[in-house]
Enzyme design. Sequence first.
Site, PDB file in Angstrom:
ATOM      1  N   TYR A   1     -15.933  32.173  -1.409  1.00  0.00           N
ATOM      2  CA  TYR A   1     -14.761  32.424  -2.265  1.00  0.00           C
ATOM      3  C   TYR A   1     -13.936  31.137  -2.434  1.00  0.00           C
ATOM      4  O   TYR A   1     -13.532  30.787  -3.553  1.00  0.00           O
ATOM      5  CB  TYR A   1     -13.933  33.523  -1.610  1.00  0.00           C
ATOM      6  CG  TYR A   1     -12.734  34.012  -2.378  1.00  0.00           C
ATOM      7  CD1 TYR A   1     -12.861  35.011  -3.342  1.00  0.00           C
ATOM      8  CD2 TYR A   1     -11.457  33.516  -2.122  1.00  0.00           C
ATOM      9  CE1 TYR A   1     -11.750  35.496  -4.023  1.00  0.00           C
ATOM     10  CE2 TYR A   1     -10.351  33.988  -2.793  1.00  0.00           C
ATOM     11  CZ  TYR A   1     -10.498  34.980  -3.749  1.00  0.00           C
ATOM     12  OH  TYR A   1      -9.392  35.448  -4.415  1.00  0.00           O
TER      13      TYR A   1
ATOM     14  N   GLY B   1      -1.193  33.365  -3.590  1.00  0.00           N
ATOM     15  CA  GLY B   1      -1.393  33.564  -2.154  1.00  0.00           C
ATOM     16  C   GLY B   1      -1.873  34.988  -1.938  1.00  0.00           C
ATOM     17  O   GLY B   1      -2.567  35.560  -2.781  1.00  0.00           O
TER      18      GLY B   1
ATOM     19  N   ALA C   1     -10.995  37.877 -13.330  1.00  0.00           N
ATOM     20  CA  ALA C   1     -11.988  38.679 -12.598  1.00  0.00           C
ATOM     21  C   ALA C   1     -12.510  37.930 -11.374  1.00  0.00           C
ATOM     22  O   ALA C   1     -12.797  36.732 -11.446  1.00  0.00           O
ATOM     23  CB  ALA C   1     -13.157  39.013 -13.525  1.00  0.00           C
TER      24      ALA C   1
HETATM   25  N1  CAA Z   1      -7.605  30.691  11.510  1.00  0.00           N
HETATM   26  C1  CAA Z   1      -8.351  30.150  12.489  1.00  0.00           C
HETATM   27  N2  CAA Z   1      -9.305  30.819  13.148  1.00  0.00           N
HETATM   28  C2  CAA Z   1      -9.535  32.090  12.802  1.00  0.00           C
HETATM   29  C3  CAA Z   1      -8.789  32.725  11.767  1.00  0.00           C
HETATM   30  C4  CAA Z   1      -7.798  31.966  11.125  1.00  0.00           C
HETATM   31  N3  CAA Z   1      -7.077  32.477  10.110  1.00  0.00           N
HETATM   32  N4  CAA Z   1      -9.246  33.978  11.631  1.00  0.00           N
HETATM   33  C5  CAA Z   1     -10.238  34.121  12.559  1.00  0.00           C
HETATM   34  N5  CAA Z   1     -10.400  32.985  13.252  1.00  0.00           N
HETATM   35  C6  CAA Z   1     -11.367  32.713  14.291  1.00  0.00           C
HETATM   36  C7  CAA Z   1     -11.434  33.868  15.294  1.00  0.00           C
HETATM   37  O1  CAA Z   1     -10.448  33.702  16.300  1.00  0.00           O
HETATM   38  C8  CAA Z   1     -12.830  33.710  15.848  1.00  0.00           C
HETATM   39  O2  CAA Z   1     -12.857  32.662  16.769  1.00  0.00           O
HETATM   40  P1  CAA Z   1     -13.870  32.718  18.020  1.00  0.00           P
HETATM   41  O3  CAA Z   1     -15.259  32.763  17.419  1.00  0.00           O
HETATM   42  O4  CAA Z   1     -13.565  31.441  18.738  1.00  0.00           O
HETATM   43  O5  CAA Z   1     -13.501  33.953  18.769  1.00  0.00           O
HETATM   44  C9  CAA Z   1     -13.643  33.234  14.628  1.00  0.00           C
HETATM   45  O6  CAA Z   1     -12.698  32.650  13.736  1.00  0.00           O
HETATM   46  C10 CAA Z   1     -14.378  34.351  13.979  1.00  0.00           C
HETATM   47  O7  CAA Z   1     -13.452  35.294  13.471  1.00  0.00           O
HETATM   48  P2  CAA Z   1     -13.762  36.830  13.493  1.00  0.00           P
HETATM   49  O8  CAA Z   1     -13.932  37.297  14.919  1.00  0.00           O
HETATM   50  O9  CAA Z   1     -12.711  37.488  12.696  1.00  0.00           O
HETATM   51  O10 CAA Z   1     -15.203  36.895  12.804  1.00  0.00           O
HETATM   52  P3  CAA Z   1     -15.867  38.162  12.221  1.00  0.00           P
HETATM   53  O11 CAA Z   1     -17.260  37.792  11.883  1.00  0.00           O
HETATM   54  O12 CAA Z   1     -15.606  39.347  13.073  1.00  0.00           O
HETATM   55  O13 CAA Z   1     -15.011  38.414  10.870  1.00  0.00           O
HETATM   56  C11 CAA Z   1     -14.148  38.041   8.731  1.00  0.00           C
HETATM   57  C12 CAA Z   1     -15.195  37.628   9.765  1.00  0.00           C
HETATM   58  C13 CAA Z   1     -14.214  39.546   8.499  1.00  0.00           C
HETATM   59  C14 CAA Z   1     -14.476  37.339   7.435  1.00  0.00           C
HETATM   60  C15 CAA Z   1     -12.748  37.675   9.210  1.00  0.00           C
HETATM   61  O14 CAA Z   1     -12.770  36.355   9.685  1.00  0.00           O
HETATM   62  C16 CAA Z   1     -11.706  37.762   8.131  1.00  0.00           C
HETATM   63  O15 CAA Z   1     -11.293  38.837   7.736  1.00  0.00           O
HETATM   64  N6  CAA Z   1     -11.200  36.604   7.620  1.00  0.00           N
HETATM   65  C17 CAA Z   1     -10.150  36.541   6.634  1.00  0.00           C
HETATM   66  C18 CAA Z   1     -10.726  36.690   5.277  1.00  0.00           C
HETATM   67  C19 CAA Z   1      -9.626  36.669   4.228  1.00  0.00           C
HETATM   68  O16 CAA Z   1      -8.556  36.097   4.387  1.00  0.00           O
HETATM   69  N7  CAA Z   1      -9.925  37.280   3.096  1.00  0.00           N
HETATM   70  C20 CAA Z   1      -8.991  37.344   2.032  1.00  0.00           C
HETATM   71  C21 CAA Z   1      -9.386  38.454   1.099  1.00  0.00           C
HETATM   72  S1  CAA Z   1      -8.185  38.632  -0.198  1.00  0.00           S
HETATM   73  C22 CAA Z   1      -8.427  37.319  -1.163  1.00  0.00           C
HETATM   74  O17 CAA Z   1      -9.370  36.628  -1.061  1.00  0.00           O
HETATM   75  C23 CAA Z   1      -7.399  37.047  -2.227  1.00  0.00           C
HETATM   76  C24 CAA Z   1      -6.872  35.690  -2.111  1.00  0.00           C
HETATM   77  O18 CAA Z   1      -7.124  34.890  -3.013  1.00  0.00           O
HETATM   78  C25 CAA Z   1      -5.994  35.296  -1.004  1.00  0.00           C
END
Ligand code: CAA
Length: 240
Positions: free
Chosen positions: A148, A179, A84
């Site tokens: 997380y 992943g 969970a």
């Molecule tokens: N690597 C490096 N930099 C990154 C990045 C990455 N993967 N993703 C975003 N950034 C940078 C952006 O370019 C941005 O840089 P600037 O401020 O210099 O422009 C900065 O980080 C902020 O990013 P966002 O504009 O996306 O920020 P936001 O507030 O609009 O969004 C967020 C925040 C919605 C959390 C978004 O960052 C996001 O979706 N992140 C990924 C979250 C993710 O992977 N979740 C997985 C869910 S599934 C799960 O968790 C299962 C599992 O075990 C894998």
Amino acid sequence: MKKIALVTGGTRGIGGAISRALAEAGYLVAANYHNGTATAEKFHNDTGIPIFSWNVSDYKSCENGISEVCRALDGTIDILVNNAGITRDSMLHKMNPDDWRLVIENNLNSVFYMCRLVVPTMRDKKFGRIVNISSVNGLKGQVGQSNYSAAKAGILGLTKSLALESASAGITVNAIAPGYISTDMTDAIRSDVKESIKATIPLGRFGRIDEIASSVLFLVGDKASFITGAVLNVNGGQYL
Ligand code: CAA
């Protein structure tokens, strides 16, 4: 006699696939769920696997829930899969403290509660299998997932410590670090972010829920009897 397996968050997504795989392999399975009653009931109708509702982030609820499972299945838990979990993604500098707390409670405290409640009887029986579902992001971190990733990294420490404590009692404790797997959770990721993540996966795709379920099946089975304290990466090569 059939071994009893309990899967938390076991009625949908990765947990649903784990419950199904364990049942197909001949284990007596109990699937826990919390929210999503309609989905859980459909899962039960489709599979015949009994479902049990409680909140894994509350110790007393876990205690009552486990008692109910043991009564219904007339035995004690041989196999526990702590699956969970929830996300509340946001950059740390914008994160609401409630979203930090909620993720730690649901994804990490829950694993302690469930293990705390089943390990004593496993020790008495001198047998147990525990598989904790961590994440690639517990190993490498992820933008927007400080809560997380902290919880999922915490699971790895708990897994390794409990494995050391439990080895002499015939209990193995392992973690799987999935992943990106196609589920409702990853569907919710913004599409531009999702594409950029996909580009970092050497196998070039998100994984399938059955690809995690088969790893769980391996770790709880006899063929994995010498594996404990391990972290199995199932991530398409994303972080090796
Ligand atoms: N690597 C490096 N930099 C990154 C990045 C990455 N993967 N993703 C975003 N950034 C940078 C952006 O370019 C941005 O840089 P600037 O401020 O210099 O422009 C900065 O980080 C902020 O990013 P966002 O504009 O996306 O920020 P936001 O507030 O609009 O969004 C967020 C925040 C919605 C959390 C978004 O960052 C996001 O979706 N992140 C990924 C979250 C993710 O992977 N979740 C997985 C869910 S599934 C799960 O968790 C299962 C599992 O075990 C894998």
